[in-house]
Design an enzyme around this catalytic site. Structure first.
Site, mmCIF file in Angstrom:
data_model
loop_
_atom_site.group_PDB
_atom_site.id
_atom_site.type_symbol
_atom_site.label_atom_id
_atom_site.label_comp_id
_atom_site.label_asym_id
_atom_site.label_seq_id
_atom_site.Cartn_x
_atom_site.Cartn_y
_atom_site.Cartn_z
ATOM 1 N N GLY A 60 0.854 -1.184 0.000
ATOM 2 C CA GLY A 60 0.000 0.000 0.000
ATOM 3 C C GLY A 60 0.885 1.227 0.000
ATOM 4 O O GLY A 60 1.735 1.380 0.870
ATOM 5 N N SER A 61 0.749 2.096 -0.973
ATOM 6 C CA SER A 61 1.757 3.138 -1.138
ATOM 7 C C SER A 61 1.289 4.212 -2.111
ATOM 8 O O SER A 61 0.108 4.324 -2.415
ATOM 9 C CB SER A 61 3.059 2.500 -1.638
ATOM 10 O OG SER A 61 2.776 1.618 -2.722
ATOM 11 N N ARG A 62 2.262 4.966 -2.633
ATOM 12 C CA ARG A 62 1.947 6.075 -3.531
ATOM 13 C C ARG A 62 3.124 6.320 -4.472
ATOM 14 O O ARG A 62 4.289 6.121 -4.102
ATOM 15 C CB ARG A 62 1.664 7.312 -2.693
ATOM 16 C CG ARG A 62 1.474 8.610 -3.468
ATOM 17 C CD ARG A 62 0.967 9.653 -2.505
ATOM 18 N NE ARG A 62 1.248 11.009 -2.919
ATOM 19 C CZ ARG A 62 0.900 12.083 -2.221
ATOM 20 N NH1 ARG A 62 0.275 11.931 -1.066
ATOM 21 N NH2 ARG A 62 1.180 13.288 -2.659
#
Length: 231
Positions: free
Chosen positions: A187-189
């Site tokens: 889960g990240s960007r």
């Protein structure tokens, strides 16, 4: 042999140790309790799903910038690029792509060109959906020069759950659009910085597909037809 190679290809190598560990624990749990074994099998299946590494049909053109990640276009704004890259105080257009736990987390090169600089910056682990994540969170910043001369930046950003950034690039690498270059767990960007006058082809809230969704086309006035390659 090809079947085994294809099997490993569809799973990113960062997932091998997790999948093997989950499978071993599931086997041990099943020997004691069938229900616990089933839970372990579900967890193993989810791990395989998370580290999936699918091929994509990549549009090929020196003028294109494509999405480096799957996810939602969370924000589009003018912002300063990461200071560690030495680009000064000139603002750029920042396109922020948020990845949830169910997105493909393999990252791809957004354009044809050459890697000019890389910088890993240790930091916090705020929720990647927050604006301050671009400034304070752990990140891996990459500066590249496109084949047509434009300089763009793409940044892997760790999030609240993501605690490991993998980047396989080196300074001086010649890269091609859509090539896999890393992954972020879990889960990240990913932020993409483009020159201010860039005409974007995406909008806030849009779902992006890494390696396929076109973010910008610097040669839009010349053609709207591209070749595609499976990568």
């Amino acid at each position: 042999m090809k079947q085994y190679n294809d099997l490993f290809k569809i799973i990113h190598r960062e997932g091998y140790i997790f999948i093997a560990s989950f499978a071993l624990v599931s086997f041990l749990l099943a020997s004691f309790n069938e229900k616990l074994g089933c839970i372990g099998c579900i967890a193993t299946a989810w791990c395989i799903y998370f580290f999936r590494n699918p091929d994509r049909f990549v549009p090929i053109s020196d003028d294109l910038v494509i999405s480096p990640a799957d996810g939602i276009i969370q924000e589009i704004k003018e912002a300063l690029p990461p200071p560690e890259l030495g680009l000064g105080d000139v603002e750029m257009i920042r396109v922020s792509i948020f990845l949830n736990l169910f997105n493909v987390h393999v990252n791809r090169i957004p354009a044809n060109g050459k890697i000019l600089a890389l910088h890993y910056n240790p930091g916090k682990f705020f929720n990647a959906s927050l604006d301050k994540a671009s400034i304070y969170n752990e990140r891996q910043s990459v500066l590249m020069e496109m084949a047509q001369g434009q300089k763009i930046v793409f940044v892997q950003i760790a999030g609240l759950i993501a605690r490991r950034i993998v980047c396989d690039l080196e300074e001086g690498n010649e890269v091609k659009t859509g090539e896999r270059y890393g992954i972020i767990r879990f889960g990240s960007r990913v932020d993409v910085y483009l020159p201010l006058k860039t005409a974007l082809l995406v909008s806030k809230g849009q779902t992006a597909i890494g390696g396929e969704t076109i973010i910008a086309d610097f040669g839009r006035k010349k053609t709207t037809e591209f070749k595609f390659e499976r990568k």
